[in-house]
Write a protein that holds these residues in place. Structure first.
Motif, PDB file in Angstrom:
ATOM      1  N   ARG A   5       0.843  -1.056   0.081  1.00 50.74           N
ATOM      2  CA  ARG A   5       0.099   0.147  -0.083  1.00 50.74           C
ATOM      3  C   ARG A   5       0.893   1.203   0.038  1.00 50.74           C
ATOM      4  NH1 ARG A   5      -5.732  -0.333   1.325  1.00 50.74           N
ATOM      5  NH2 ARG A   5      -6.069  -2.525   1.753  1.00 50.74           N
ATOM      6  N   MET A   6       0.523   2.223  -0.757  1.00 52.54           N
ATOM      7  CA  MET A   6       1.324   3.509  -0.955  1.00 52.54           C
ATOM      8  C   MET A   6       0.269   4.712  -0.567  1.00 52.54           C
ATOM      9  SD  MET A   6       2.850   2.854  -4.895  1.00 52.54           S
ATOM     10  CE  MET A   6       4.088   4.312  -4.598  1.00 52.54           C
ATOM     11  N   LYS A   7       1.140   5.329   0.179  1.00 59.68           N
ATOM     12  CA  LYS A   7       0.490   6.950   0.745  1.00 59.68           C
ATOM     13  C   LYS A   7       0.159   7.623  -0.406  1.00 59.68           C
ATOM     14  CE  LYS A   7       1.907   6.619   5.395  1.00 59.68           C
ATOM     15  NZ  LYS A   7       2.537   7.258   6.443  1.00 59.68           N
ATOM     16  N   TRP A   8      -1.133   8.434  -0.345  1.00 61.11           N
ATOM     17  CA  TRP A   8      -1.223   9.612  -1.306  1.00 61.11           C
ATOM     18  C   TRP A   8      -0.262  10.653  -0.894  1.00 61.11           C
ATOM     19  CZ3 TRP A   8      -3.933   9.237  -5.988  1.00 61.11           C
ATOM     20  CH2 TRP A   8      -4.803   8.094  -5.801  1.00 61.11           C
ATOM     21  N   GLU A   9       0.445  11.206  -2.030  1.00 58.89           N
ATOM     22  CA  GLU A   9       1.204  12.512  -1.736  1.00 58.89           C
ATOM     23  C   GLU A   9       0.794  13.432  -2.914  1.00 58.89           C
ATOM     24  OE1 GLU A   9       5.791  13.675  -2.009  1.00 58.89           O
ATOM     25  OE2 GLU A   9       5.119  11.589  -2.593  1.00 58.89           O
ATOM     26  N   GLU A  10       0.610  14.664  -2.247  1.00 57.48           N
ATOM     27  CA  GLU A  10       0.299  15.728  -3.216  1.00 57.48           C
ATOM     28  C   GLU A  10       1.595  16.180  -4.058  1.00 57.48           C
ATOM     29  OE1 GLU A  10      -0.840  20.604  -3.003  1.00 57.48           O
ATOM     30  OE2 GLU A  10      -2.311  19.166  -2.233  1.00 57.48           O
TER      31      GLU A  10
END
Length: 51
Positions: A5-10
């Protein structure tokens, strides 16, 4: 198989300035609105101008 799972990043924010609009219609009844714009983008990995 293991799922990662990857974290969302702006990554990028686009700042848009709307210019003039032009309404176009052809003889068949099709129409479109052209919108001129300019702006710039900012972010941790990228900065630039929209041309």
């Amino acid at each position: 198989m293991r799922r990662i799972r990857m974290k969302w990043e702006e990554v990028l924010t686009v700042h848009v300035v709307i210019g003039e609009t032009v309404n176009l219609q052809n003889d068949s009844g099709d129409s479109v609105v052209m919108i001129s714009f300019t702006g710039h983008a900012t972010g941790k990995y990228f900065q630039g101008i929209a041309i």
